[in-house]
Write an enzyme that holds these catalytic residues in place. Structure first.
Site, PDB file in Angstrom:
ATOM      1  CE  LYS A  22      -1.854   1.338   4.196  1.00 33.51           C
ATOM      2  NZ  LYS A  22      -1.498   3.144   4.244  1.00 33.51           N
ATOM      3  CG  ASN A  23       2.497   2.642   3.500  1.00 31.24           C
ATOM      4  OD1 ASN A  23       1.257   2.960   3.453  1.00 31.24           O
ATOM      5  ND2 ASN A  23       3.192   2.823   4.874  1.00 31.24           N
ATOM      6  CB  CYS A 117      -5.324  10.788  12.150  1.00 32.43           C
ATOM      7  SG  CYS A 117      -3.832  10.164  12.481  1.00 32.43           S
ATOM      8  NE  ARG A 122       0.286  10.205  10.324  1.00 33.20           N
ATOM      9  CZ  ARG A 122      -0.219   8.995   9.871  1.00 33.20           C
ATOM     10  NH1 ARG A 122      -1.164   8.324  10.008  1.00 33.20           N
ATOM     11  NH2 ARG A 122       0.283   8.470   8.826  1.00 33.20           N
ATOM     12  CG  ASP A 306       3.075   1.544   9.603  1.00 33.34           C
ATOM     13  OD1 ASP A 306       2.711   2.370  10.364  1.00 33.34           O
ATOM     14  OD2 ASP A 306       3.318   1.835   8.578  1.00 33.34           O
ATOM     15  NE  ARG A 398      -7.127   3.867   5.812  1.00 35.02           N
ATOM     16  CZ  ARG A 398      -6.296   4.598   6.663  1.00 35.02           C
ATOM     17  NH1 ARG A 398      -6.506   4.570   7.994  1.00 35.02           N
ATOM     18  NH2 ARG A 398      -5.092   4.886   6.050  1.00 35.02           N
TER      19      ARG A 398
HETATM   20  C1  UD1 Z   1       4.099   7.147   6.837  1.00 31.08           C
HETATM   21  C2  UD1 Z   1       3.525   5.830   6.364  1.00 31.08           C
HETATM   22  C3  UD1 Z   1       2.864   5.309   7.532  1.00 31.08           C
HETATM   23  C4  UD1 Z   1       3.903   4.913   8.529  1.00 31.08           C
HETATM   24  C5  UD1 Z   1       4.671   6.483   8.871  1.00 31.08           C
HETATM   25  C6  UD1 Z   1       6.076   6.200   9.581  1.00 31.08           C
HETATM   26  C7  UD1 Z   1       2.529   5.936   4.110  1.00 31.08           C
HETATM   27  C8  UD1 Z   1       1.335   6.292   2.835  1.00 31.08           C
HETATM   28  N1  UD1 Z   1       2.227   6.211   5.240  1.00 31.08           N
HETATM   29  O1  UD1 Z   1       3.256   8.126   7.037  1.00 31.08           O
HETATM   30  O2  UD1 Z   1       2.215   4.055   7.314  1.00 31.08           O
HETATM   31  O3  UD1 Z   1       3.368   4.853   9.789  1.00 31.08           O
HETATM   32  O4  UD1 Z   1       5.145   6.832   7.464  1.00 31.08           O
HETATM   33  O5  UD1 Z   1       7.017   5.311   8.864  1.00 31.08           O
HETATM   34  O6  UD1 Z   1       3.506   5.912   3.616  1.00 31.08           O
HETATM   35  N2  UD1 Z   1       5.856  14.942  10.676  1.00 31.08           N
HETATM   36  C9  UD1 Z   1       5.875  16.422  11.276  1.00 31.08           C
HETATM   37  N3  UD1 Z   1       5.683  17.367  10.063  1.00 31.08           N
HETATM   38  C10 UD1 Z   1       5.330  16.767   8.616  1.00 31.08           C
HETATM   39  C11 UD1 Z   1       5.361  15.518   8.394  1.00 31.08           C
HETATM   40  C12 UD1 Z   1       5.609  14.530   9.552  1.00 31.08           C
HETATM   41  O7  UD1 Z   1       6.109  16.910  12.197  1.00 31.08           O
HETATM   42  O8  UD1 Z   1       5.144  17.642   8.036  1.00 31.08           O
HETATM   43  C13 UD1 Z   1       6.049  13.940  11.813  1.00 31.08           C
HETATM   44  C14 UD1 Z   1       4.791  13.098  12.049  1.00 31.08           C
HETATM   45  O9  UD1 Z   1       3.947  13.927  12.885  1.00 31.08           O
HETATM   46  C15 UD1 Z   1       5.420  11.901  12.819  1.00 31.08           C
HETATM   47  C16 UD1 Z   1       6.835  11.879  11.989  1.00 31.08           C
HETATM   48  O10 UD1 Z   1       7.005  13.084  11.422  1.00 31.08           O
HETATM   49  O11 UD1 Z   1       5.517  12.178  14.186  1.00 31.08           O
HETATM   50  C17 UD1 Z   1       6.955  10.723  11.021  1.00 31.08           C
HETATM   51  O12 UD1 Z   1       5.677  10.916  10.097  1.00 31.08           O
HETATM   52  P1  UD1 Z   1       5.728  10.639   8.670  1.00 31.08           P
HETATM   53  O13 UD1 Z   1       7.099   9.662   8.346  1.00 31.08           O
HETATM   54  O14 UD1 Z   1       5.385  11.883   7.726  1.00 31.08           O
HETATM   55  O15 UD1 Z   1       4.517   9.801   8.626  1.00 31.08           O
HETATM   56  P2  UD1 Z   1       3.713   9.541   7.149  1.00 31.08           P
HETATM   57  O16 UD1 Z   1       4.610   9.840   6.011  1.00 31.08           O
HETATM   58  O17 UD1 Z   1       2.456  10.475   7.328  1.00 31.08           O
END
Ligand code: UD1
Length: 419
Positions: A22-23, A117, A122, A306, A398
């Site tokens: 999925k990712n 969420c 996030r 995850d 999902r």
């Molecule tokens: C992706 C994965 C999700 C996985 C996560 C961490 C997908 C579609 N989803 O989610 O399954 O659990 O990586 O491996 O690939 N953060 C900020 N600001 C930002 C972006 C992130 O502060 O603009 C923080 C988040 O709150 C979190 C951390 O960075 O604490 C990591 O998040 P991130 O790697 O962005 O997760 P996703 O990309 O949403």
């Protein structure tokens, strides 16, 4: 609302095939926006999140067709709307992935701001700040992100924190930017590398994915591509844990074990015998006692957040105490309350879960709160005495393709109950 009924106690054994990730698939679907030529995907998983991304692309004017080999062909040549509506974004935060491609290709994007969420706030500030550095103008209006530019221009971007979708979004944007972009402090997840491989298959010039620094030389256009979605390491890891906690013997085909070393190492420490082959993994646990293993989640190559909920179940069934530390997301222990209702002994303090091993679990009605939390409740149900009913399983749909079919095939007693 559909539910899953599980009667625990069966050992799992046999062979299943891993589905597409999925990712990996979600950012690639978003990246189809970058090309006017059709893109063909093989091994796209049948999941609700993929359907949501189809809905987003479809609402913008994309053509999505299925050929006789069950490959999906996507053409975004006639896109005429550049908006991802709140009704869709609220069901899947990864909808934000269309932002970078839309701005780079069409100079405009309107994306509903993802809210909080179940696993924390996030935010998407890394995505927006980086896009601004590439020259986009960002405005927040009535709950929407509006991004616009005439042409993005490559630059050096240092991410303040590691974000998987942040890295992917900006990588996609930079592919059509003028000149060179250097991204530092990027996510190194295998899915980031998969996206770079896909972009390069369309004619992009991306190097360094999988390391701390990604270099992208902008190109004017991207071409067509036929691409196979790589297998889902989190799905594979979840089934390996199912085999371990039921004292089973399971082989998973169609998975590259190299991208799962962080999970395999911990499973070995728990006492599982693991054999790795070219494109499959076997786990054997018969007649062995599970040993507790401390877990501390971190960006790749660290232990994946995850897999945290699923490993917490394994530790709960082990012979002693362990600590599970969640370092990626705040508030990602929503499953613990439900697991404790099934007989687990877990105490949360800050970002640590202190887990005491217990000798048996009891079936119970439980409620899924997010995707991986639901997986952990199903795992617990497989080992519990009696019947477990997992409610709100739209979360599991999902991200896990045909989970009850795959588990039944391995010998589990699991049934989907209709609404
Ligand atoms: C992706 C994965 C999700 C996985 C996560 C961490 C997908 C579609 N989803 O989610 O399954 O659990 O990586 O491996 O690939 N953060 C900020 N600001 C930002 C972006 C992130 O502060 O603009 C923080 C988040 O709150 C979190 C951390 O960075 O604490 C990591 O998040 P991130 O790697 O962005 O997760 P996703 O990309 O949403």
């Amino acid at each position: 609302m559909e539910k899953l009924k599980i009667v625990g106690g069966n050992k799992l054994s046999g062979t299943i095939s891993c589905s597409g990730a999925k990712n990996a698939a979600l950012p690639m679907l978003a990246a189809t926006i970058l090309s006017d030529k059709p893109v063909t995907f093989k091994n796209l998983p049948y999941l609700q999140d993929i359907t949501t991304m189809f809905e987003i692309l479809g609402s913008m004017g994309a053509d999505i067709t299925l050929n006789e080999s069950m490959d999906f062909i996507i053409s975004t040549a006639n896109l005429n709307d550049f908006e991802a509506r709140y009704e869709l974004v609220k069901t899947m935060r990864a909808s934000i992935l269309v932002l970078g491609s839309l701005v780079a290709k069409h100079g405009f994007a309107r994306i509903a701001l993802p809210g909080g969420c179940a696993i924390g706030s996030r935010p998407v500030n890394f995505h927006l700040d980086a896009l601004e550095q590439l020259g986009a103008k960002i405005e927040l209006k009535s709950g929407y992100i509006e991004a616009s530019c005439s042409k993005l221009v490559g630059c050096e971007i240092n991410f303040p924190g590691i974000s998987v979708t942040g890295t992917e979004n900006i990588m996609m944007a930079a592919v059509l930017a003028k000149g060179q972009t250097i991204l530092r402090n990027v996510a190194k997840e295998p899915e980031v590398e998969d996206l770079a491989n896909f972009l390069n298959s369309m004619g992009a010039k991306v190097s360094g994915a999988g390391t701390d620094e990604i270099v992208i030389d902008g190109v004017d256009v991207l071409n067509e591509s036929v691409f196979e979605i790589p297998a889902d390491r989190i799905e594979a890891g979840t089934y390996l844990i199912a085999a371990a906690i039921t004292g089973g013997d399971v082989t998973i085909h169609n998975i590259d074990a190299k991208r799962m070393n962080n999970i395999i190492d911990k499973l070995k420490l728990s006492g599982a015998a693991i054999s790795v082959f070219n494109s499959s993994i076997s786990l054997e646990m018969s007649n062995k006692t599970l040993k507790p293993v401390d877990i501390s989640t971190a960006p790749y190559p660290g232990f994946p957040t995850d897999m945290q909920a699923q490993f917490t179940v394994l530790n709960s069934l082990s012979s002693g105490p362990s600590v599970v530390s969640e370092n990626v997301f705040e508030n990602r222990f929503m499953h613990v309350q439900e697991l404790n209702r099934m007989g687990c002994d877990i105490t949360i303090k800050g970002n640590n879960a202190f887990v005491k091993g217990v000798s048996n679990l009891n079936g119970a009605p439980v409620m899924a709160t997010d995707l991986r939390a639901s997986a952990s409740l199903i795992l617990a149900g497989l080992c519990a005495s009696g019947e477990t009913i997992v409610d709100r399983i739209y979360h599991i749909d999902r991200g896990y393709e045909r989970i009850e079919e795959k588990l039944s095939y391995l010998g589990a007693n699991i049934t989907r109950l209709p609404n």
